[in-house]
Design a protein around this motif. Structure first.
Motif, short mmCIF file in Angstrom:
data_model
loop_
_atom_site.label_atom_id
_atom_site.label_comp_id
_atom_site.label_asym_id
_atom_site.label_seq_id
_atom_site.Cartn_x
_atom_site.Cartn_y
_atom_site.Cartn_z
N LEU A 51 0.86 -1.19 0.00
CA LEU A 51 0.00 0.00 0.00
C LEU A 51 0.89 1.23 0.00
O LEU A 51 1.68 1.45 0.92
CB LEU A 51 -0.92 -0.01 1.23
N GLU A 52 0.78 2.02 -1.06
CA GLU A 52 1.62 3.21 -1.22
C GLU A 52 0.91 4.49 -0.80
O GLU A 52 1.53 5.39 -0.26
CB GLU A 52 2.07 3.34 -2.68
N LYS A 53 -0.40 4.58 -1.12
CA LYS A 53 -1.09 5.84 -0.92
C LYS A 53 -2.52 5.60 -0.47
O LYS A 53 -3.20 4.72 -0.99
CB LYS A 53 -1.08 6.63 -2.23
N VAL A 54 -2.97 6.42 0.49
CA VAL A 54 -4.36 6.41 0.96
C VAL A 54 -4.91 7.80 0.71
O VAL A 54 -4.40 8.79 1.23
CB VAL A 54 -4.44 6.06 2.46
N LEU A 76 -7.34 3.40 -2.20
CA LEU A 76 -6.09 2.78 -1.76
C LEU A 76 -5.28 2.37 -2.99
O LEU A 76 -5.77 1.60 -3.82
CB LEU A 76 -6.39 1.53 -0.92
N THR A 77 -4.07 2.88 -3.11
CA THR A 77 -3.23 2.57 -4.27
C THR A 77 -2.04 1.72 -3.84
O THR A 77 -1.30 2.09 -2.92
CB THR A 77 -2.75 3.85 -4.96
N PHE A 78 -1.87 0.61 -4.53
CA PHE A 78 -0.82 -0.37 -4.24
C PHE A 78 0.19 -0.41 -5.38
O PHE A 78 -0.19 -0.33 -6.55
CB PHE A 78 -1.41 -1.78 -4.13
N THR A 79 1.45 -0.60 -5.04
CA THR A 79 2.46 -0.97 -6.01
C THR A 79 2.51 -2.49 -6.01
O THR A 79 2.52 -3.11 -4.94
CB THR A 79 3.84 -0.41 -5.61
#
Length: 134
Positions: free
Chosen positions: A92-95, A100-103
């Protein structure tokens, strides 16, 4: 019932998860209808990336919530034959609010098979299902 904690407190960047797949005939581009070669199909690879993102969240998702896929951007970089083993990892990179954005990466024993991002959105489970049923 106590109030739900804000999303920022529940979902923190750095959460990570992984899933492993022994590539079988049913996982191939031929079987999935996405190509005519007997190697890991891109649709199955994308599914693995989403599974890894779910594994990263684990118990952070409350029972009345779920996450749903919103966007997938994955570059499929190398083939994996039947009998090969791949591992998909998501971090999880960004909330951003409910987003929720995952690499994500997928590797086999030799190389990087895929890399990209998966975005999921936190939703109220019952409300989401009521929308799906019309």
């Amino acid at each position: 019932m106590p109030p739900k904690p804000p999303l920022q407190a529940t979902f923190r960047p750095g959460l990570s998860g992984s899933v492993r797949l022994d590539v079988g005939e049913a996982d191939t581009a031929e079987a999935l209808g996405s190509g005519d070669v007997p190697v890991l199909g891109t649709p199955r690879l994308v599914g693995l990336c989403e599974q890894a993102s779910l594994a990263a969240l684990g118990p952070a998702v409350s029972p009345d919530q779920t996450t749903v896929g919103m966007r997938v951007h994955v570059d499929h970089l190398a083939p994996t034959q039947v009998g090969g083993v791949v591992t998909a990892e998501a971090t999880l990179e960004k909330v951003e609010g409910r987003k929720l954005t995952f690499t994500v990466t997928v590797r086999d024993r030799c190389s990087l098979v895929a890399a990209g991002r998966v975005t999921r959105v936190v939703v109220d489970r019952d409300r989401f299902l009521s929308k799906a049923s019309g």
